[in-house]
Write an enzyme that holds these catalytic residues in place. Structure first.
Site: not given
Length: 339
Positions: A162, A85, A304-306
């Protein structure tokens, strides 16, 4: 929004120098961006992605291929700029905020870390509700407050990510409960379980569902019982982003489950939501179908992580750019389609 204005947006899109519909999803995105911003000349200003991190009590049951302490280790990786990210937000000029929503670790004060800690991880939902009512309400409010702060910077487009070992388990149960689906349809391999580990994970989650069989099947009841602090905080943030007339970028499976909770509480949120990609996590395709959501990308991602928000963002920029800068048939002196 008034029907007349929506017609004006569509007319502007349709009279660009192209066949009707020739820009596909970019046209849908342009329409949505203009609708949310209530202008025929929309701009994406000061984009942000907020990554919420939280530890999960259920992780102690071995539902992930990674130990629970990886949550804190990855937060430190975010702060040091070493995660995916970080790379993608830097590449696309997106501001990144990392939030300790409830990690089981005492972080030393760090200028890049937002301390919104509600607790040192949720409780094991095999034995009790994941969080108290007070903790749950605190999550919703802290998520909303973070968005209000970001909005003051001029930001009108925001995405959420997240980090939380065990959170695919929490998300799968929430999806199962809120959509009335068997847990087998919702649960996947998360961080990379093998088939035997997946069977164990599925059985544990079914046992948790059975243990809490009397839980009220409302988004608030289910999210408090099975959710993570990071999922609940993201839910509160999403609802506030809608209230602030911001464009809301939804990431993968976990973020889409947070959105499901927020949407069931505030259905009008759908107008603001852009589903950035279809995750490779098993339940996500089904969840998107149930939400009647069309993802912008499908790249086999499941990090994830955006990250899906960051990778999809340039496509939103292209949608706004063609609406603002592409010539119309009239301005370019190009003959339009003969009827």
């Amino acid at each position: 929004m008034q029907k007349d204005f929506k017609n004006l947006i569509q007319e502007k899109i349709d009279t660009k120098t192209k066949p009707l519909g020739a820009l596909g999803m970019l046209e849908k995105l342009a329409f949505q961006i203009a609708s949310v911003q209530k202008t025929l000349t929309p701009e994406l200003v000061a984009p942000h992605i907020i990554v919420f991190a939280g530890s999960h009590g259920i992780a102690a049951q071995g539902v992930s291929a990674y130990p629970s302490e990886v949550t804190a280790q990855m937060v430190l990786n975010f702060l040091h700029g070493g995660a995916a990210i970080n790379v993608f937000t830097k590449q696309h000029g997106i501001a990144l905020k990392v939030v300790d929503a409830g990690v089981d670790f005492e972080f030393v004060n760090h200028e890049k870390l937002v301390n919104a800690k509600v607790g040192f991880g949720t409780k094991n939902f095999l034995e009790s509700p994941a969080m108290t009512q007070a903790e749950f309400e605190q999550c919703l409010e802290k998520g909303a407050e973070l968005v209000r702060q970001v909005r003051k910077s001029g930001c009108n487009v925001i995405g959420f990510g997240e980090m939380g070992i065990g959170n695919t388990s929490a998300a799968a149960v929430i999806m199962s409960k809120l959509l009335g689906l068997p847990i087998e349809a919702c649960v996947g391999k998360g961080t990379g379980l093998d088939d035997a580990q997946l069977d164990k994970k599925t059985a544990l989650l079914q046992a948790a569902i059975d243990f809490h069989e009397n839980v009220n099947n409302t988004p608030k009841g289910v999210l408090r019982t099975f959710g993570g602090f990071e999922i609940a905080m993201m839910c509160g943030a999403m609802m506030e982003a809608g209230a602030q007339d911001m464009l809301l970028l939804v990431d993968g499976f976990i973020a889409s489950v947070a959105y499901l909770c927020a949407f069931q509480m505030k259905p009008e949120l759908k107008n603001n939501a852009v589903f950035c990609h279809q995750s490779d996590e098993k339940g996500h395709r089904l969840l998107l179908e149930k939400l009647n959501a069309e993802p912008v990308l499908s790249l086999g991602m499941r990090l994830g992580e955006g990250t899906g928000c960051a990778v999809a963002y340039p496509i939103l920029q292209s949608a706004a750019a063609f609406l603002n800068e592409m010539a119309s048939f009239e301005s370019a002196g190009v003959s339009s389609k003969s009827v």
